[in-house]
Each structure stands twice: as C-alpha cells, then as structure tokens.
Design an enzyme around this catalytic site. Structure first.
Site, PDB file in Angstrom:
ATOM      1  N   CYS A  96      14.608  45.086  43.560  1.00  0.00           N
ATOM      2  CA  CYS A  96      14.258  43.729  43.999  1.00  0.00           C
ATOM      3  C   CYS A  96      15.364  43.114  44.844  1.00  0.00           C
ATOM      4  CB  CYS A  96      13.946  42.844  42.799  1.00  0.00           C
ATOM      5  SG  CYS A  96      15.151  42.945  41.473  1.00  0.00           S
TER       6      CYS A  96
ATOM      7  N   GLU B 168      10.834  36.735  37.730  1.00  0.00           N
ATOM      8  CA  GLU B 168      11.632  37.188  38.873  1.00  0.00           C
ATOM      9  C   GLU B 168      10.690  37.985  39.750  1.00  0.00           C
ATOM     10  OE1 GLU B 168      12.728  39.844  41.072  1.00  0.00           O
ATOM     11  OE2 GLU B 168      13.902  40.780  39.484  1.00  0.00           O
TER      12      GLU B 168
END
Length: 529
Positions: free
Chosen positions: A303, A266
């Site tokens: 994020c 990720e």
C-alpha cells in the site's frame, strides 16, 4: 502440521454449522487448493460476537502483566508454526519463503512490542487533578481520567500481508493490547494461513487459562459475512486494510447501525515522490535504482508503493528515465497474490496506456499468468486534466510526471488527495529551502520521507501508517506502530470518587507504578521496569 482445521474458531471451539464451503486457489495457476473450508453462517457470527461480549469486561480488568503475557504467548505460538506458514501461505499467495519468514518475524515482533507497551502502562493516559474543597468561589472537584477498552473489535484480514495485517496482525495485536476481544474475518484468499494463525491464538489462550471468547475466527467469501459482523450490536469498532471500495462499504455499514461505531480503514494511496533538480543531477542513477526496487517490491503489492513521481523536465530527467527503464526492462515477470488482483492490475495498466498524453516508457519481461513491471510518463497539463492518472493501480507500475518549472511542485502537492506517504529527494540545501513544501506534504500524508522510498514500514513507537482521506477513514491515528492502540480506547473521567471505589490505575498510591500526570506534573512511575 498434518491437517488444516476447516471450520471456524469460535471461543476455543471448532464450528461447522453451515453446509456451504469455499476453497483457496494456487496464486499462479488459479487451481483450487484442498481442503474446502466452511462458509460462516449468521448463527456463527452471532456465537462469536456474543462470546466476545460475554468476556469483554473480564478481559478489560485483566492485570496488565497477564494481558502482555497473552501477546507474547501468541508470538511464541506463531513462531513455532513458521514451517507450516511457509508451506501453506506460499501456495495461497505466491510469496517466496524469505518474504514469508520476514513477515512472520514482523508479526510476532509487533505482538511483543505491544506487550512492552501494555507493561509500560502509559497507554492508559492517567491524569489526576486533585480536588480543593476550599477553592473560591466554588470548590474544585477531584477528577481522574484514564483510557478504557471500547469492547469487541471486528478485524478484517488483508490480502497483501497474510500475516502482518491478517488474523494476528497489527489490528488484532493493538486491539488485544487495548483489552478488547477480537472477532476476525479471515481473508478468503488464504483460509489455510488464517486457520494456522487461529490455532496459535487459541493455543495461547488455553495455555494461559484465559477466557476463550477473547478471540474468534470466522471464514468465508460471502459479503454477507462482513455485513453481519460489522452490524452486530456487540462489535464496537472495526479494523480493515484493503481497497477503497471495501473500506467505504464497511464504513457505510457501521454508520447505518442504530449506534454507529468507528471504522479504521487503511485504503491505500499512490504515495507521490518529488525529485528536486540538484538531487537529480547528483544521483539520478541511484534514485532510479531505488525507485525501481521500491515500486516492484513484492510485485508492487504494498500500500506504500510509490505510484507517482514528479520531477523537472530536461536532460537530467532524460538520464533518470533511461536508467529507470533499463532496470525495469530487465525485471522478470512475477506472481501476484491471486488471479483477481492480476486481472485488476492488467486492467489498470490498459487504462493508463489508453489515456491521451500518457506514454508507456518501459515494460519488464512477460510470462503467462504473471505480472509485468511497467513505467508510464506524462506532463503536468495531462496529469491535471486526467484525474484517473492519480488513481492507485495495485501492482508493479509507476507514473512519471514531468514539470516545466520546479516551482510548480508546491501547486501539485496542494492538489493531491490524502496519502499514506509522500517523499522528497533533494540535497541538503534544497531540502532546507523546501520547508514550505515539506509542511504541505505533511498536511497531505501520514509519513513524509527524505531521500528514501516508502516501501518498508518500520514497526515502532514513532511510526505513522495512516493519512488524510481517502488514504484512510480516520487521519488522526495509525495502523502501524504503538499509537495504533489508541484506536480501541476511549477516555473516561471519574469525579469525586471515594479512594476505595477507584480502579487501581487511578488510586493515589499508584499501586501499578504507572506513569501519570498529577496536578499538571508528570510522574514517571515504575511499571515495566
């Protein structure tokens, strides 16, 4: 706790084979933090990986109830160390106590959630098609399918979530739930935090008398450690949360192996928000307030931080920008996770400020060694002609892109790279008329939000924290939520196997009480009840 273990946790034992050491730094000042931690050697990587491989089959065959019990025991051991985490992790990351206690609750909570998934048993995906020897023109074979663990998994701890995405975080929880031993590379910015977490896992394994090789922690800041771990033949998959550069490097290493393995990385995104005109007219102040809180949450080190905002030009946009700037200008400067991240943030903001056609609208308060929240603005022509505007700047900054025509939003979305999230603010009528845009955003992102902000990822059954390239290396899965377990499993079919030779999950009597698909009909089972 009185002292921090400074070595590596390898199959239940402390190891200090090498002579090189490294230290964490105090987040705000950059001053070294005692003690010095050992740098892992190639021999210690070998020991940890071999220990994981040696117990992989035994762990895979462990009764589901005992596997679930391990996850719960780890959660309990983490919670018992709450004060130790607050004391050490606060120094290493600069994160405040409420954030750390909340993140610890999330970490232990997701372990318990995966324990419930293991007990339920549906993750095994059992499918049975009974044979028919009398079928014409050819007999039908008996075929039974289920999911088995991949084997040892390498997990790389993240910097921005020292608990929830680190030693005992989502990658570790889902890999253990799948029945895979784990070898963790702790993040070098918070080795003390990693050591405390590793003690908790080791304690849980000892308490339940389970094989110690199920878990190991390797510490170090050298890139060679990660290379050796990913390329070790015992490792069968990699979990990573971090920068695009780091994720792509691991993927390249995994692809170069004689037997390539999957890397579930990720790597972040800009998480665009689209604000429709009627919503802007009705609640510009509320949206501005929510956006300011979202892109500065945790000093912008999520994020899922919304880093791009698209909205129609006009008086409504001016009112929105004025409200947003007012909030941002009042924001105090804040500490980032470490000095390297602060430097990268400041460089990214300087890059934006130097772009022709990009204007800095507002900045928050300043202080030495701390990050200042910032808002920039540009128009669609500049955005399209300057690809760097769409690059993630990790930290408390967002960019507003004004559109002359709201109908251009579909074209803008069409040109976006893969994202973790995308958001749409609109009235009910606007949203009903925006189905095509919503569908397109679903093609670009793993999670599409309506009238909300993406920071704050709910850990549950339906969550997707992933997305198309380059947000992740694999868009077909998630790193948060119960489907994360699927990353570390693979399907196997057994054909015409005698009943006595079948694993319990595939036996006709269903002794485990699993939910199963039998001859095309779903059977609910009784596991976990």
């Amino acid at each position: 706790m009185s002292s921090l273990p400074t070595g590596h946790f390898i199959a239940g034992q402390q190891s200090h084979a090498g002579t090189q050491t490294f230290q964490a730094e105090q987040a705000e000042s950059g001053e070294p933090l005692a003690p010095a931690f050992a740098e892992a050697t190639t021999a210690e990587v070998e020991m940890a990986c071999q220990a994981a491989a040696a117990v992989a089959d035994e762990f895979a065959d462990l009764p589901l109830a005992r596997r679930a019990g391990l996850l719960e025991a780890i959660a309990d051991a983490l919670d018992a160390r709450a004060d130790a985490f607050v004391a050490r992790t606060g120094l290493e990351t600069g994160l405040p106590e409420p954030r750390l206690r909340g993140e610890l609750a999330r970490t232990s909570g997701q372990l318990r959630l995966f324990a419930s998934v293991v007990r339920r048993g549906d993750f095994l995906g059992v499918r049975i098609d009974h044979g028919d020897p009398d079928r014409e023109p050819a007999p039908k074979p008996d075929i039974r399918q289920y999911q088995i663990p991949l084997g040892p998994v390498a997990v790389f701890g993240a910097s921005n979530f020292p608990l929830a995405f680190s030693v005992c975080g989502g990658d570790t929880a889902s890999a253990l739930a799948a029945g895979c031993p784990v070898v963790v590379k702790g993040h070098p910015a918070h080795p003390g935090t990693s050591a405390i977490a590793a003690e908790a896992v080791t304690e849980a394994l000892q308490q339940l008398k389970l094989p110690a090789g199920i878990f190991s922690l390797l510490q170090g800041e050298r890139h060679e450690l990660g290379t050796a771990l990913v390329q070790h033949p015992a490792i069968q998959a990699v979990g990573f949360t971090g920068s695009q550069r780091g994720g792509l490097a691991l993927q390249s290493l995994a692809a170069q192996r004689p037997t390539p393995i999957p890397v579930y990385a990720e790597m972040g995104s800009v998480n665009p928000l689209f604000i429709l005109p009627d919503a802007l007219a009705e609640r510009a102040e509320a949206i501005a307030t929510g956006l300011a809180a979202s892109f500065t949450l945790g000093c912008g080190q999520f994020c899922t931080k919304p880093g791009l905002v698209f909205l129609p030009r006009g008086e409504r946009a001016e009112a929105f920008k004025e409200a947003l700037c007012s909030h941002v200008e009042a924001m105090p400067a804040a500490a980032m996770l470490h000095r390297g991240i602060l430097s990268a943030f400041e460089t990214g903001c300087e890059r934006l400020a130097d772009m022709p056609g990009v204007t800095r609208l507002a900045a928050g308060q300043t202080a030495p060694g701390l990050a200042t929240a910032q808002v920039y603005a540009t128009d669609l022509a500049t955005f399209r002609g300057t690809p760097g505007i769409a690059e993630e700047v990790f930290g408390p900054v967002t960019v507003i892109v004004e559109l002359d025509d709201v109908d251009r939003m579909h074209d803008v979305a069409q040109g976006l790279e893969g994202q973790l999230t995308a958001g749409l603010h609109g009235t009910d009528a606007e949203l009903a008329a925006s189905r095509a845009l919503i569908t397109l955003l679903g093609q670009r992102a793993g999670r599409v939000l309506c009238n909300g902000f993406p920071t704050g990822v709910e850990v549950g059954e339906a969550m997707v924290h992933g997305g198309p390239w380059p947000a992740t290396t694999n868009s077909r899965t998630t790193s948060v939520g119960t489907r994360a377990i699927e990353r570390f499993l693979r399907p196997v079919s057994l054909q015409d196997m005698p009943e006595a030779a079948l694993p319990a999950a595939l036996q006709s009597a269903n002794p485990l009480g699993l939910p199963r698909l039998v001859d095309g009909a779903f059977e609910a089972g009784s596991a976990g009840t």
